[in-house]
Design an enzyme around this catalytic site. Structure first.
Site, mmCIF file in Angstrom:
data_model
loop_
_atom_site.group_PDB
_atom_site.id
_atom_site.type_symbol
_atom_site.label_atom_id
_atom_site.label_comp_id
_atom_site.label_asym_id
_atom_site.label_seq_id
_atom_site.Cartn_x
_atom_site.Cartn_y
_atom_site.Cartn_z
ATOM 1 N N GLY A 35 0.842 -1.202 0.000
ATOM 2 C CA GLY A 35 0.000 0.000 0.000
ATOM 3 C C GLY A 35 0.871 1.243 0.000
ATOM 4 N N GLY A 36 0.673 2.086 0.988
ATOM 5 C CA GLY A 36 1.432 3.332 1.017
ATOM 6 C C GLY A 36 1.065 4.224 -0.153
ATOM 7 N N THR A 37 1.774 5.333 -0.257
ATOM 8 C CA THR A 37 1.476 6.277 -1.322
ATOM 9 C C THR A 37 1.700 5.665 -2.695
ATOM 10 O OG1 THR A 37 2.188 8.050 0.166
ATOM 11 C CG2 THR A 37 1.920 8.603 -2.134
ATOM 12 N N ALA A 38 2.797 4.912 -2.867
ATOM 13 C CA ALA A 38 3.104 4.329 -4.175
ATOM 14 C C ALA A 38 2.035 3.336 -4.599
ATOM 15 C CB ALA A 38 4.469 3.645 -4.134
ATOM 16 N N GLU A 72 7.847 14.123 2.341
ATOM 17 C CA GLU A 72 6.704 15.000 2.553
ATOM 18 C C GLU A 72 6.686 16.180 1.594
ATOM 19 O OE1 GLU A 72 7.172 15.795 6.786
ATOM 20 O OE2 GLU A 72 5.647 14.289 7.217
ATOM 21 N N LYS A 101 4.115 24.491 -2.288
ATOM 22 C CA LYS A 101 5.571 24.530 -2.438
ATOM 23 C C LYS A 101 5.918 25.222 -3.748
ATOM 24 C CE LYS A 101 9.516 21.366 -3.065
ATOM 25 N NZ LYS A 101 9.892 19.919 -3.153
ATOM 26 N N LEU A 357 9.856 2.807 -4.126
ATOM 27 C CA LEU A 357 11.134 2.399 -3.555
ATOM 28 C C LEU A 357 11.562 1.022 -4.022
ATOM 29 C CD1 LEU A 357 10.687 3.590 0.159
ATOM 30 C CD2 LEU A 357 11.766 4.800 -1.756
ATOM 31 N N GLU A 366 15.733 16.416 -4.173
ATOM 32 C CA GLU A 366 14.861 17.152 -5.079
ATOM 33 C C GLU A 366 13.425 16.612 -5.083
ATOM 34 O OE1 GLU A 366 15.291 19.852 -6.893
ATOM 35 O OE2 GLU A 366 17.436 20.220 -6.679
#
Length: 537
Positions: A35-38, A72, A101, A357, A366
């Protein structure tokens, strides 16, 4: 003028589904492992493809595996992801304590007088008016003319960030800024998971125990705790640094970047938000053995230290960060992380694509991690929609992503190679590091020889993956110019630009952008942006 998508060598994510009868997908069921954001970003983009509900997407998420959840900050391309899914900023940003940002400030990377700090801006349509003056002065200074060539003076994004304004102008101001976001990554993952559930994506909360392959070497099924299995036609590896599918199951070769980039560890520590202006910027400050980040959220400031474990111990790095934050005696926990810097040779191997990842990682200087997730998932969707799943398609896919990794690595290496600090072995080792790619050697050689780099960047021969503006801001911002003692008075041609008028233009233009903190209290609906038109050099 060139469309910003072309300038950044990327394809827009935003799409609309065609009307009429939906086509048959080339595969029926995709399992996203992790799961996670990816994982959730990939699942949502797959479910948003033109196949609609004919493509089944399942996310397998282990309740035993935690999420790294430290990154983040984003590049501007994250906005295209939300636009593709029809999710407004006013919905997701408050749910994730997000802020805007406009760019990144680099403090202390250079010791050159007048260049101790610089701001890397995101692009704006207004740059059409100021970029020619910046580039002209840079070229003049490279030829020993004593003209102002620090990037901070030339770009509206810097004015907006430093004055505590949000990069969303009033409707009557026709100069948009391309911007990114800061957010709580754990909250973003949870938000995307909820959106996935709303859109019919299946969620299986089970732990994977093993992977079975068929006689051809493709992944057949995943064994789950309790004795069940999950079979699918295609698999997406979002298992983080573990790379359980692309690495362990399929034994894909890995290429380390450790000789190019020394940082392999990080520490994260939150602190309360300050009371001053909410600046729409990430701050990267040089430390003794790496760099510290500061990311402003609505709920707190995210802080951390990215460092080289070959140059400092974890305990000493934590002490250095605590001293910087004034937390030496505070009972604030620090989270330690290890990073593996590099990439797999094949991001698409057999019936598996690695995203995030699990496919590779370049240190977070960056904020490119989510951009790689978005690019990879987007290109996977494009391949599926075209029905291109054969070996030539896979090779083209891998070559394209590897080129992005190589280009991003070169750009980040340049930050370290051009530093002028001499206070620790870490910085001296980076400045003398000779592990540079041939394209990067050509680019730096051309710059130092005062030769044009624009043509090479346009053609992709040097500076791959980053626009001319970014390279000029980095190299000029670090003060990579002839020594001050060698400067001469500029000619009339070299001194042609009216910087006083430029200052007034940017200062008055910045007044058209709202206070950042106030704007976040009531974010208005966002009209789908037209592609920014920015100057190409």
């Amino acid at each position: 003028m060139t469309d910003i998508c072309t300038l950044f060598n990327l394809t827009p994510v935003a799409r609309t589904r065609p009307s009429g009868e939906l086509p048959e997908p080339p595969i029926r069921h995709i399992a996203v492992v992790g799961g996670g954001t990816a994982g959730w970003m990939t699942a949502l983009l797959l479910a948003n493809s033109k196949f609609g509900e004919r493509l089944k997407v399942t996310v397998l998420e282990s309740p035993q595996v935690g999420i790294i959840g430290v990154g983040e900050g984003s590049t501007p391309w994250l906005s295209r992801f939300f636009e593709a899914l029809g999710i407004e900023e006013r919905e997701w940003m408050p749910a994730c304590n997000a802020t805007y940002k406009s760019g990144i400030t680099f403090d202390g990377w250079s010791t050159r007088p007048g260049y101790e700090s610089y701001f890397h801006p995101f692009a704006s349509i207004l740059d059409n008016l100021t970029m020619p003056q910046f580039v002209g002065n840079v070229h003049a200074r490279l030829n020993d003319a004593d003209v102002h060539a620090h990037p901070d003076r030339f770009f509206i994004s810097n004015k907006v960030a430093q004055s505590g304004r949000a990069p969303r102008p009033q409707r009557n101001f026709p100069f948009d800024i391309w911007y990114g976001y800061h957010f709580d990554s754990a909250l973003l993952g949870a938000f995307l998971a909820r959106k996935a559930a709303e859109r019919g994506i299946t969620h299986v909360a089970r732990h994977m125990t093993s992977v079975s392959l068929d006689e051809r070497g493709d992944i057949r099924a995943l064994a789950l705790d309790g004795g069940d299995t999950l079979a699918a036609d295609f698999f997406v590896d979002c298992t983080g640094f573990a790379s359980l599918l692309i690495g362990k199951a399929l034994d894909t070769p890995y290429v380390s970047f450790s000789n190019n980039l020394f940082n392999d560890a990080a520490i994260a520590m939150p602190t309360p938000s300050g009371d001053g202006p909410l600046r729409s910027q990430t701050v990267s400050t040089a430390m003794r053995h790496g760099w510290a980040w500061k990311i402003p959220l609505t709920s707190r400031d995210g802080n951390g230290y990215v460092y080289s474990s070959a140059h400092v111990s974890a305990d000493d790095a934590e002490t250095e960060l605590r001293a910087r934050l004034g937390l030496l005696d505070a009972d604030v926990p620090a989270r330690h992380l290890k990073m593996r810097i590099g990439r797999y040779t094949r991001h698409w191997n057999r019936n598996c694509v690695a995203v995030g990842l699990s496919q590779g990682f370049i240190e977070p200087l960056e904020a490119t991690a989510l951009l790689f997730v978005q690019r990879t998932a987007m290109w996977l969707v494009e391949a599926l929609e075209k029905g291109e799943l054969d070996e030539p398609a896979r090779e083209s896919f891998n070559e394209k992503i590897n080129a992005q990794f190589e280009g991003t690595r070169d750009y980040i290496v340049t930050h370290y190679k051009t530093n002028t600090r001499t206070d620790t072995p870490y910085w001296r080792d980076n400045a003398t590091n000779t592990a540079l790619s041939d394209p990067l050697r050509l680019l730096l050689g051309a710059w130092l020889a005062s030769k044009p780099i624009v043509g090479g960047i346009r053609q992709g021969q040097i500076g791959r993956g980053y626009p001319t503006m970014s390279w000029y801001c980095l190299l000029a911002g670090m003060g990579l110019f002839p020594a001050d003692a060698n400067l001469r008075a500029p000619t009339a041609q070299e001194a042609q630009h009216d910087l006083g008028g430029l200052d007034q233009l940017l200062e008055r233009s910045a007044l058209n952008f709202p206070d950042h903190r106030d704007f976040l209290h009531d974010i208005p609906p966002k009209v789908m942006e037209k592609s920014l038109q920015v100057y190409q050099w």
